[in-house]
Design an enzyme around this catalytic site. Structure first.
Site, mmCIF file in Angstrom:
data_model
loop_
_atom_site.group_PDB
_atom_site.id
_atom_site.type_symbol
_atom_site.label_atom_id
_atom_site.label_comp_id
_atom_site.label_asym_id
_atom_site.label_seq_id
_atom_site.Cartn_x
_atom_site.Cartn_y
_atom_site.Cartn_z
ATOM 1 N N SER A 139 -4.064 7.819 -5.432
ATOM 2 C CA SER A 139 -3.692 6.559 -6.076
ATOM 3 C C SER A 139 -4.049 6.622 -7.560
ATOM 4 O O SER A 139 -3.628 7.537 -8.260
ATOM 5 C CB SER A 139 -4.365 5.394 -5.350
ATOM 6 N N ASP A 270 5.567 2.342 0.695
ATOM 7 C CA ASP A 270 4.481 1.848 -0.164
ATOM 8 C C ASP A 270 4.801 0.439 -0.663
ATOM 9 O O ASP A 270 5.820 0.215 -1.320
ATOM 10 C CB ASP A 270 4.303 2.798 -1.355
ATOM 11 N N HIS A 333 1.067 3.049 1.643
ATOM 12 C CA HIS A 333 0.264 3.620 0.567
ATOM 13 C C HIS A 333 -0.990 4.304 1.103
ATOM 14 O O HIS A 333 -1.794 3.695 1.808
ATOM 15 C CB HIS A 333 -0.124 2.512 -0.420
#
Length: 373
Positions: A139, A270, A333
């Protein structure tokens, strides 16, 4: 037994030849004292030398994502899995504090530019990394490691791998779980204005918030993302006082283009990164003054971005050298299934110096998730 008498002339010949043959063999034995007498006499080769030691796998640096910390159970489990794939690999988990809860809080609150400078100093102090390493960012850790490459890269990164990272920023803040008090505190603070001076120095997400509807405000105020994407550097044009010319940091482009490979993973479901295409340098289209609004806005993909077309950060150079890999992983995600991470870890981490890889190893092709190159 029948005895045969040899003529005198034959005895004379043998008496001359036998000493010379023996002397010749003795000379051969003295040439290489490692030969035994039987090896010298029969012409057997010496034993093969001991094999050279196999170099250890190239080290790996991992930077965790928002809400996580460097020694969480999930991070330690994942590091353990990589070590099973590459026995003997050295892995460093980036931390902004040795105290886990403080490291987790630093993912929400802090000055990103100062944090990256701190990590650069941390990396340079680790002897195992001094010859270079591969880097993996989860991330927001992905764009932070890219910033390390562009600004420092000493010691150098060889392969950069980012999972669900926000390379073109985010255009909205994701929701928070009811019990995630750090997330709620950060989101409430951002509500006062992501482009205020305070937010740009203290709220991590604000420092990569790229509002396509207020792009000029982003360029004027952003202190991190606009810089590492080489978007915001301007100075007055000496030939025209009313205009400005862009200043680009060429070191950023040189350093990023020095990577062996740049691997970017997008999660196809996501809903945390908005838009999810930011993982591949995609962003919402910036509206012009007379444009009508569309919902959702159109996505400008990597190869249509000015950042790419004008090669502001070296991304186009890498891509034209076939060193950019855009990987799709199924799921939400950072939901890392083995089918996603394992082929990537096998192919782009744990290598040894290419000069020491034999030809057969370089021909091995691993099955990957769906690739768009």
């Amino acid at each position: 037994m029948r005895l045969v008498a040899l003529p005198w002339s034959l005895w004379a010949l043998l008496s001359i030849s036998i000493p010379s043959i023996s002397a010749s063999r003795s000379e051969n034995a003295r040439i290489d004292p490692t030969f035994s007498r039987s090896e010298a006499e029969w012409g057997n080769p010496p034993p093969p030398p001991d094999p050279l030691p196999v170099p250890p796998p190239r080290p790996l640096v991992i930077w965790h994502g928002l809400g996580d910390q460097y020694a969480s159970p999930g991070m330690l489990d994942f590091i353990g899995l990589i070590k099973q794939v590459h026995p003997g690999i050295f892995i460093h988990s980036v931390r902004l504090s040795d105290e886990p809860s403080s490291d987790q809080r630093a993912g929400w609150f802090g000055n990103v530019n100062e944090q990256i400078a701190q990590v650069a100093e941390q990396i340079s102090s680790i002897p195992e990394l001094e010859s270079g390493f591969d880097a993996m960012g989860f991330s927001q850790g992905g764009q932070f490691l890219r910033a390390y490459v562009e600004r420092y890269n000493n010691p150098p990164v060889r392969n950069l791998i980012t999972f669900g990272s926000q390379h073109m920023g985010i255009s909205d803040l994701p929701g928070c779980k009811p019990t995630d008090f750090l997330c709620r505190a950060a989101k409430n603070a951002a509500g006062a204005g992501v482009y205020t001076e305070w937010a740009q120095h203290h709220l991590v997400q604000a420092q990569y918030f790229r509002d396509h509807k207020h792009y000029d405000s982003y360029l004027r105020s952003n202190r991190f993302l606009a810089d590492i994407n080489n978007e915001a550097r301007e100075e007055p044009d000496p030939d025209n006082r009313a205009s400005k010319q862009a200043l680009k940091n060429t070191t950023y482009a040189t350093n990023l283009a020095s990577l062996d490979n740049f691997v970017m993973v997008l999660f196809n479901q996501d809903q945390t990164v908005i838009p999810k295409e930011s993982a591949w340098f995609g962003s919402y289209e910036i509206p012009s003054d007379d444009d009508g609004t569309t919902d959702p806005p159109a996505i400008i993909h990597m190869r249509r971005q000015p950042l790419y077309k004008e090669d502001w950060i070296g991304l186009r150079t890498l891509d034209e050298q076939e060193k950019v890999f855009m990987v799709v992983c199924n799921g939400e995600h950072m939901r890392l299934e083995e089918a996603c991470w394992l082929p990537i870890v096998e192919r782009w981490t744990g290598d040894v110096d290419m000069d020491e890889v034999n030809e057969e190893d370089t021909k091995r092709v691993l099955e990957l998730p769906s690739l768009l190159i």
